[in-house]
Design an enzyme around this catalytic site. Structure first.
Site, PDB file in Angstrom:
ATOM      1  N   LYS A  73       0.823  11.638   5.497  1.00  0.00           N
ATOM      2  CA  LYS A  73       0.815  10.447   6.338  1.00  0.00           C
ATOM      3  C   LYS A  73       1.514   9.144   5.792  1.00  0.00           C
ATOM      4  O   LYS A  73       2.522   8.780   6.026  1.00  0.00           O
ATOM      5  CB  LYS A  73      -0.433  10.246   7.270  1.00  0.00           C
ATOM      6  CG  LYS A  73      -0.255   8.895   8.102  1.00  0.00           C
ATOM      7  CD  LYS A  73      -1.228   7.883   7.971  1.00  0.00           C
ATOM      8  CE  LYS A  73      -2.483   7.957   6.785  1.00  0.00           C
ATOM      9  NZ  LYS A  73      -2.979   6.750   6.843  1.00  0.00           N
TER      10      LYS A  73
ATOM     11  N   LYS B 297       0.893  -1.139   0.083  1.00  0.00           N
ATOM     12  CA  LYS B 297       0.016   0.225   0.071  1.00  0.00           C
ATOM     13  C   LYS B 297       0.943   1.397   0.065  1.00  0.00           C
ATOM     14  O   LYS B 297       0.305   2.319  -0.686  1.00  0.00           O
ATOM     15  CB  LYS B 297      -0.957   0.005   1.101  1.00  0.00           C
ATOM     16  CG  LYS B 297      -1.723   1.041   1.652  1.00  0.00           C
ATOM     17  CD  LYS B 297      -2.542   1.528   0.282  1.00  0.00           C
ATOM     18  CE  LYS B 297      -3.289   2.922   0.618  1.00  0.00           C
ATOM     19  NZ  LYS B 297      -4.089   3.304  -0.696  1.00  0.00           N
TER      20      LYS B 297
HETATM   21  P1  NAP Z   1     -11.588   9.512   7.487  1.00  0.00           P
HETATM   22  O1  NAP Z   1     -12.670   9.716   6.771  1.00  0.00           O
HETATM   23  O2  NAP Z   1     -10.494  10.926   7.951  1.00  0.00           O
HETATM   24  O3  NAP Z   1     -12.053   8.809   8.876  1.00  0.00           O
HETATM   25  C1  NAP Z   1     -11.005   8.244  10.001  1.00  0.00           C
HETATM   26  C2  NAP Z   1     -11.824   7.428  10.814  1.00  0.00           C
HETATM   27  O4  NAP Z   1     -10.836   7.153  11.853  1.00  0.00           O
HETATM   28  C3  NAP Z   1     -12.945   7.823  11.598  1.00  0.00           C
HETATM   29  O5  NAP Z   1     -13.951   7.062  11.881  1.00  0.00           O
HETATM   30  C4  NAP Z   1     -12.350   8.599  12.962  1.00  0.00           C
HETATM   31  O6  NAP Z   1     -13.060   8.374  13.964  1.00  0.00           O
HETATM   32  C5  NAP Z   1     -11.151   7.468  13.052  1.00  0.00           C
HETATM   33  N1  NAP Z   1     -10.092   7.580  14.095  1.00  0.00           N
HETATM   34  C6  NAP Z   1      -9.072   8.532  13.759  1.00  0.00           C
HETATM   35  N2  NAP Z   1      -8.433   8.566  15.003  1.00  0.00           N
HETATM   36  C7  NAP Z   1      -8.982   7.692  15.866  1.00  0.00           C
HETATM   37  C8  NAP Z   1      -8.749   7.434  17.198  1.00  0.00           C
HETATM   38  N3  NAP Z   1      -7.480   7.755  17.795  1.00  0.00           N
HETATM   39  N4  NAP Z   1      -9.278   6.472  17.858  1.00  0.00           N
HETATM   40  C9  NAP Z   1     -10.484   5.810  17.049  1.00  0.00           C
HETATM   41  N5  NAP Z   1     -10.846   6.221  15.814  1.00  0.00           N
HETATM   42  C10 NAP Z   1     -10.124   7.112  15.352  1.00  0.00           C
HETATM   43  O7  NAP Z   1     -10.421   8.641   6.824  1.00  0.00           O
HETATM   44  P2  NAP Z   1     -10.714   7.827   5.669  1.00  0.00           P
HETATM   45  O8  NAP Z   1     -10.447   8.659   4.560  1.00  0.00           O
HETATM   46  O9  NAP Z   1     -12.054   6.941   5.740  1.00  0.00           O
HETATM   47  O10 NAP Z   1      -9.395   6.817   5.670  1.00  0.00           O
HETATM   48  C11 NAP Z   1      -9.411   5.752   6.613  1.00  0.00           C
HETATM   49  C12 NAP Z   1      -8.001   4.856   6.326  1.00  0.00           C
HETATM   50  O11 NAP Z   1      -8.105   4.345   4.871  1.00  0.00           O
HETATM   51  C13 NAP Z   1      -6.634   5.768   6.464  1.00  0.00           C
HETATM   52  O12 NAP Z   1      -5.903   5.096   7.004  1.00  0.00           O
HETATM   53  C14 NAP Z   1      -6.497   6.230   5.202  1.00  0.00           C
HETATM   54  O13 NAP Z   1      -5.112   6.446   4.728  1.00  0.00           O
HETATM   55  C15 NAP Z   1      -7.066   4.964   4.140  1.00  0.00           C
HETATM   56  N6  NAP Z   1      -7.603   5.391   2.942  1.00  0.00           N
HETATM   57  C16 NAP Z   1      -8.359   6.121   2.573  1.00  0.00           C
HETATM   58  C17 NAP Z   1      -9.065   6.522   1.131  1.00  0.00           C
HETATM   59  C18 NAP Z   1      -9.464   7.455   0.707  1.00  0.00           C
HETATM   60  O14 NAP Z   1      -9.485   7.700  -0.520  1.00  0.00           O
HETATM   61  N7  NAP Z   1     -10.179   8.361   1.700  1.00  0.00           N
HETATM   62  C19 NAP Z   1      -8.422   5.666   0.163  1.00  0.00           C
HETATM   63  C20 NAP Z   1      -7.465   4.462   0.539  1.00  0.00           C
HETATM   64  C21 NAP Z   1      -7.019   4.148   1.977  1.00  0.00           C
HETATM   65  P3  NAP Z   1     -13.933  10.179  14.112  1.00  0.00           P
HETATM   66  O15 NAP Z   1     -15.281  10.020  13.266  1.00  0.00           O
HETATM   67  O16 NAP Z   1     -14.233   9.986  15.683  1.00  0.00           O
HETATM   68  O17 NAP Z   1     -12.898  11.003  13.970  1.00  0.00           O
END
Ligand code: NAP
Length: 285
Positions: free
Chosen positions: A242, A174
């Site tokens: 990140k 990844k």
């Molecule tokens: P996001 O919308 O920012 O959501 C982050 C999630 O993580 C939320 O549910 C948040 O909870 C939770 N979280 C963060 N810190 C936490 C903690 N200390 N304890 C408990 N929960 C916590 O992120 P996303 O875009 O869905 O991405 C999630 C993962 O997938 C990341 O690792 C990202 O790099 C990866 N990813 C993202 C994409 C994309 O296009 N978005 C594509 C591939 C991979 P709260 O709601 O309480 O903040």
């Protein structure tokens, strides 16, 4: 794992929400947990149960998926006071689909084993649109039998799931592909900026890129975002920053990797909550 496993889902952000919706729609009994409770409402309305803590969720599920921001979140959700590993239950399959370091996967895999569970790292390539349509690419590391067990569920989330060997190898793959994403994003932004500086219309540049051999799903979506001047995050710039830090920590320091790492670290303070392609605003400044 039973034929129709009970599914637990932790992390209802941009990715976790549509992914968990797909498993619910496929008929799996689903329990969700999110740190901010308001994000559980849509899943609850669609028929999911909710849990008050990761430990409580582990009691109610056979397989638990995590889709959260970073290493710190994973550490808290596994090893915190109410974390997954605080549950009395044993024999759970814990599938971490977040983009995190190989090191935290090795650490959590070993802790999971001590508590009688099995850990898989299974991060994804693709963004919100692919999550909504079940077209993600899933890169897994860890126990192969566990990977085979969870394949039917992966089938609802992605168009491809690959087992890549030892724990952390999903994370390593990844980080490699997201380094390429950084290169593409910066390259696309620079292409549009160059065109703009020379009086070419963004619409025309988009048509050219889309119809060339260099056009792809990413260039289509992000070119449209540039034309609409809409940088609402599908994949937040801070998350790519990140990932590039994680890749560098793993020794990815070739010339282009270094350049995009530097660009995205510099862009993050002002543009971190916007989409990755908002890097165009940093580059034009
Ligand atoms: P996001 O919308 O920012 O959501 C982050 C999630 O993580 C939320 O549910 C948040 O909870 C939770 N979280 C963060 N810190 C936490 C903690 N200390 N304890 C408990 N929960 C916590 O992120 P996303 O875009 O869905 O991405 C999630 C993962 O997938 C990341 O690792 C990202 O790099 C990866 N990813 C993202 C994409 C994309 O296009 N978005 C594509 C591939 C991979 P709260 O709601 O309480 O903040």
């Amino acid at each position: 794992m039973t034929a129709q496993p009970r599914v637990g889902w932790i992390g209802l952000g941009n990715m976790g929400t549509p992914m968990s919706h797909r498993l619910l729609a496929a008929g799996y009994p689903l329990t969700v947990y999110n740190r901010s409770k308001d994000k559980e409402e849509a899943l609850r309305a669609a028929g999911a149960a909710t849990a008050d803590s990761p430990a409580a969720l582990a009691q109610q599920a056979d397989v638990v998926f995590l889709m959260v921001s970073d290493d710190q979140a994973i550490r808290e959700l596994f090893a915190g006071p109410d974390g997954l590993l605080a549950a009395a239950a044993r024999g759970k399959l814990l599938v971490n689909m977040s983009t995190v370091s190989p090191g935290i996967s090795e650490e959590m895999a070993s802790l999971s084993q001590e508590h009688g569970h099995t850990y898989l790292d299974a991060p994804v390539s693709g963004s919100v649109k692919q999550a909504e349509t079940g077209q993600l690419v899933i890169m897994a590391g860890g126990d192969e039998a566990a990977f085979q067990q969870v394949q039917p569920l992966f089938g609802h989330l992605g168009k491809l799931a690959l087992h890549l060997g030892a724990t952390g190898n999903g994370n390593r793959a990844k980080l490699a592909i997201n380094s390429l994403l950084g290169v593409y994003a910066q390259g696309l932004a620079e292409t549009f900026l160059f065109a703009r500086q020379h009086g070419l219309r963004a619409e025309d540049m988009q048509t050219i890129v889309t119809n060339s051999a260099l056009g792809n799903v990413f260039s289509k979506l992000k070119g449209e975002a540039i034309m609409a001047d809409n940088y609402q995050a599908a994949f937040a710039l801070k998350l790519l920053a990140k990932d590039l830090r994680l890749a560098q920590a793993e020794g990815l320091n070739t010339p282009l990797a270094q350049t995009v790492h530097q660009t995205f670290q510099q862009a993050e303070p002002a543009l971190g909550d916007e989409d990755v392609i908002a890097v165009i605003k940093h580059l034009q400044a």
